[in-house]
Design a protein around this motif. Sequence first.
Motif, PDB file in Angstrom:
ATOM      1  N   ALA A  17       0.898  -1.218   0.061  1.00 55.32           N
ATOM      2  CA  ALA A  17       0.089  -0.041  -0.045  1.00 55.32           C
ATOM      3  C   ALA A  17       0.852   1.202  -0.146  1.00 55.32           C
ATOM      4  O   ALA A  17       0.521   2.087  -0.600  1.00 55.32           O
ATOM      5  N   SER A  18       2.040   1.175   0.627  1.00 56.51           N
ATOM      6  CA  SER A  18       2.810   2.393   0.752  1.00 56.51           C
ATOM      7  C   SER A  18       3.464   2.765  -0.668  1.00 56.51           C
ATOM      8  O   SER A  18       3.404   3.694  -1.037  1.00 56.51           O
ATOM      9  N   PHE A  19       4.148   1.587  -1.297  1.00 55.41           N
ATOM     10  CA  PHE A  19       4.511   1.839  -2.743  1.00 55.41           C
ATOM     11  C   PHE A  19       3.598   2.300  -3.530  1.00 55.41           C
ATOM     12  O   PHE A  19       3.640   3.044  -4.547  1.00 55.41           O
ATOM     13  N   ILE A  20       2.353   1.751  -3.571  1.00 55.81           N
ATOM     14  CA  ILE A  20       1.156   2.233  -4.455  1.00 55.81           C
ATOM     15  C   ILE A  20       0.897   3.851  -4.004  1.00 55.81           C
ATOM     16  O   ILE A  20       0.660   4.350  -5.038  1.00 55.81           O
ATOM     17  N   PHE A  78      -0.667   5.121   8.833  1.00 55.00           N
ATOM     18  CA  PHE A  78      -0.705   6.366   8.096  1.00 55.00           C
ATOM     19  C   PHE A  78      -0.400   6.050   6.492  1.00 55.00           C
ATOM     20  O   PHE A  78      -0.520   7.130   5.870  1.00 55.00           O
ATOM     21  N   ALA A  79      -0.475   4.770   6.042  1.00 52.26           N
ATOM     22  CA  ALA A  79      -0.183   4.653   4.589  1.00 52.26           C
ATOM     23  C   ALA A  79      -0.972   5.235   3.580  1.00 52.26           C
ATOM     24  O   ALA A  79      -0.561   5.370   2.425  1.00 52.26           O
ATOM     25  N   PRO A  80      -2.067   5.383   3.616  1.00 56.90           N
ATOM     26  CA  PRO A  80      -3.472   4.611   4.516  1.00 56.90           C
ATOM     27  C   PRO A  80      -3.571   3.368   4.112  1.00 56.90           C
ATOM     28  O   PRO A  80      -4.151   2.984   3.103  1.00 56.90           O
ATOM     29  N   CYS A  81      -3.507   2.364   5.341  1.00 61.12           N
ATOM     30  CA  CYS A  81      -3.827   1.011   4.928  1.00 61.12           C
ATOM     31  C   CYS A  81      -4.489   0.582   6.297  1.00 61.12           C
ATOM     32  O   CYS A  81      -3.804   0.385   7.341  1.00 61.12           O
ATOM     33  N   ILE A  82      -5.494   0.253   6.264  1.00 65.22           N
ATOM     34  CA  ILE A  82      -6.447  -0.446   7.439  1.00 65.22           C
ATOM     35  C   ILE A  82      -6.009  -1.537   7.791  1.00 65.22           C
ATOM     36  O   ILE A  82      -5.992  -2.215   8.984  1.00 65.22           O
ATOM     37  N   LEU A  83      -5.302  -2.391   7.098  1.00 63.47           N
ATOM     38  CA  LEU A  83      -5.023  -3.862   7.167  1.00 63.47           C
ATOM     39  C   LEU A  83      -3.490  -3.981   8.093  1.00 63.47           C
ATOM     40  O   LEU A  83      -3.161  -5.152   8.417  1.00 63.47           O
TER      41      LEU A  83
END
Length: 102
Positions: A17-20, A78-83
């Motif tokens: 998610a961060s890379f995306i 903060f990635a934002p990634c809830i997983l």
Amino acid sequence: MIGRILAGIGGIITLIASFISIITREPLIDHLVKILLITGDVVIGLGIVGLIGSLTTLYGVYKSDWKYMISGSILGLFAPCILSILGIIGGALEVRKQKISK
């Protein structure tokens, strides 16, 4: 063991998610379900913070250190990634396992 697996899964998903977020300037959730929350340079900054968090989580999994798992997963939110919450759950399971074994 299950805590490390959950934290590892959360760390890997947060890494993706961060890379995306960094590459496309849009969060992963936008690509999956077309819900646009935030875009632009803010997403790049959040992606970098999420990247640091995911690497910290994966380091915690590698070293079996629940402190790194939980703190990295909080940064991964903060990635934002809830997983990234999987890393927090996995770290909490590791704390519980260590307290039982003492």
